[in-house]
Design an enzyme around this catalytic site. Structure first.
Site, PDB file in Angstrom:
ATOM      1  N   CYS A 129     -39.838 -13.614  -1.773  1.00  0.00           N
ATOM      2  CA  CYS A 129     -39.082 -13.439  -0.516  1.00  0.00           C
ATOM      3  C   CYS A 129     -39.677 -14.221   0.654  1.00  0.00           C
ATOM      4  CB  CYS A 129     -39.014 -11.952  -0.165  1.00  0.00           C
ATOM      5  SG  CYS A 129     -40.562 -11.075  -0.400  1.00  0.00           S
ATOM      6  N   HIS A 241     -38.821  -9.299   6.824  1.00  0.00           N
ATOM      7  CA  HIS A 241     -40.111  -9.984   6.925  1.00  0.00           C
ATOM      8  C   HIS A 241     -40.076 -10.967   8.094  1.00  0.00           C
ATOM      9  CE1 HIS A 241     -41.266  -8.160   3.260  1.00  0.00           C
ATOM     10  NE2 HIS A 241     -41.371  -9.196   2.455  1.00  0.00           N
TER      11      HIS A 241
HETATM   12  O1  3JN Z   1     -44.508  -7.428  -1.113  1.00  0.00           O
HETATM   13  C1  3JN Z   1     -43.494  -8.016  -0.742  1.00  0.00           C
HETATM   14  O2  3JN Z   1     -43.070  -7.968   0.425  1.00  0.00           O
HETATM   15  C2  3JN Z   1     -42.774  -8.849  -1.709  1.00  0.00           C
HETATM   16  C3  3JN Z   1     -42.986  -8.374  -3.081  1.00  0.00           C
HETATM   17  C4  3JN Z   1     -42.836  -9.161  -4.094  1.00  0.00           C
HETATM   18  C5  3JN Z   1     -43.067  -8.764  -5.456  1.00  0.00           C
HETATM   19  C6  3JN Z   1     -43.482  -7.477  -5.785  1.00  0.00           C
HETATM   20  C7  3JN Z   1     -43.728  -7.153  -7.115  1.00  0.00           C
HETATM   21  C8  3JN Z   1     -43.555  -8.059  -8.111  1.00  0.00           C
HETATM   22  C9  3JN Z   1     -42.881  -9.710  -6.471  1.00  0.00           C
HETATM   23  C10 3JN Z   1     -42.387 -11.064  -6.098  1.00  0.00           C
HETATM   24  O3  3JN Z   1     -41.173 -11.238  -6.021  1.00  0.00           O
HETATM   25  O4  3JN Z   1     -43.175 -11.975  -5.811  1.00  0.00           O
HETATM   26  C11 3JN Z   1     -43.123  -9.351  -7.814  1.00  0.00           C
HETATM   27  C12 3JN Z   1     -42.957 -10.324  -8.930  1.00  0.00           C
HETATM   28  O5  3JN Z   1     -42.972 -11.492  -8.698  1.00  0.00           O
HETATM   29  O6  3JN Z   1     -42.791  -9.939 -10.082  1.00  0.00           O
END
Ligand code: 3JN
Length: 341
Positions: A129, A241
């Site tokens: 994100c 964000h």
């Molecule tokens: O913490 C955030 O604001 C974004 C979280 C992303 C995230 C959380 C758990 C697993 C991800 C990601 O999209 O980078 C993942 C993942 O990549 O599997």
């Protein structure tokens, strides 16, 4: 016109819910929607576009007859199920880290590198994100002035950690006001009234995995020659964000030309009227599709450098909306097919 069977995998999670809602308001030619989730949620009924859809277990055979699957089920499920789905002729758009670093699977933001879809082999990765909103904002600047280096600091909402984190921020805030016990489970420290410079796990180089995702994904999507350094911070914000971007370019720029460029850029809305207290904010970006930019100003400490504030809904453009836009781009480009093994 052809119509398609789409699936949402992880349909009852917070990103999966946004995927369903985004598909509901999209104009994609959807013949049928299949909703998949963990076995405990199979049998639940979900309303979608006036239909009652029964959730099924996410397993290999459930992809039979599905043209495009949007995955928000985590890395392990994606690694196990996406290759099975591809074997059954289904193109997968995955919102986890599972395939982002792959040399063969494209990592796509439709406003930035849609052409990367052309050689897909059945799996398309959706970026992190924080990367998505940053690169939507940086793309027009890179095209016009060639970005040399970016210093990014993020201010990330708890919704990025899932519903349990949203509940924890609410619980801590209420307990603080009422003099009750603040429960700390999701993060290593209290998140209410705090700022944690810690998102995802720490790596050997001292950066967090979230920070390295922003660096590596920028290199894969936009340009491996751009220097990127990141500090990612969790804030007591429910959703949306925010990012501070310090951008150094090769070519000199005129700030009013940058402003015009940003105003015309796809997916970007400029909110920049400091005299009237107008700038992007998490609260006002929540529930909206664009990437908002504002506070555009020259960095007076070195040449060819600007500062910018960038905000977007991390569950929409940062996740669900980007996957739905990828599905739309696949359909528009006639790419809803997987190579025969
Ligand atoms: O913490 C955030 O604001 C974004 C979280 C992303 C995230 C959380 C758990 C697993 C991800 C990601 O999209 O980078 C993942 C993942 O990549 O599997």
């Amino acid at each position: 016109m052809s119509t398609y069977t789409l699936a949402v995998v992880g349909a009852l999670g917070n990103v999966g819910t946004e995927m369903r809602k985004t598909l509901e308001r999209s104009d994609l030619p959807i013949e049928k929607l299949v909703l998949m989730d963990v076995p405990e949620n199979a049998g639940k009924i979900v309303e979608w576009k006036g239909q009652s859809i029964t959730v099924v277990t996410a397993e290999a055979d459930a992809f039979e007859g599905v043209d495009i699957a949007l995955f928000s089920a985590g890395e392990a499920a994606a690694l196990e199920l996406a290759p099975e789905a591809v074997k059954r002729g289904c193109v997968c758009v995955d919102n986890s880290t599972a395939f982002r670093g792959s040399d063969v699977d494209p990592l796509v933001i439709p406003e930035v590198n849609p052409e990367a879809l052309d050689n897909h082999r059945g799996i398309i990765a959706n970026p992190n994100c924080s990367t998505i909103q940053m690169l939507v904002a940086l793309k027009p600047i890179h095209d016009a002035y060639k970005i040399k280096r970016v210093v990014v600091s993020t201010y990330q909402a708890v919704s990025g950690s899932g519903q349990a984190a949203v509940d924890e921020l609410h619980q801590q805030t209420r307990a603080f006001a009422e003099g009750g016990e603040l429960k700390v489970n999701v993060y290593p420290h209290q998140i209410a009234f705090n700022a944690l410079p810690h998102i995802d796990v720490f790596e050997a180089n001292g950066y967090t995995k979230e920070e390295m995702k922003m660096i590596n994904e920028t290199h894969k999507i936009l340009d491996p020659a751009i220097g990127v350094t990141a500090t990612t911070v969790r804030m007591p914000v429910v959703n949306g964000h925010s990012e501070s971007l310090n951008i150094e370019t090769e070519k000199p720029f005129d700030l009013s030309a940058v402003r015009e460029l940003m105003a015309k850029a796809p997916g970007v809305v400029v909110e920049d009227d400091p005299a009237n207290n107008v700038y992007p904010m998490a609260l006002t970006a929540t529930g909206k599709d664009p990437v908002y930019v504002g506070r555009l100003r020259i960095d007076e400490s070195q040449p060819n450098t600007m500062n910018m504030w960038c905000v977007s809904d991390n569950l929409l453009k940062g996740a669900a909306l980007n996957t739905v836009q990828i599905a739309g781009e696949l359909i528009a480009r006639g790419l809803v097919k997987v190579p025969v093994a």
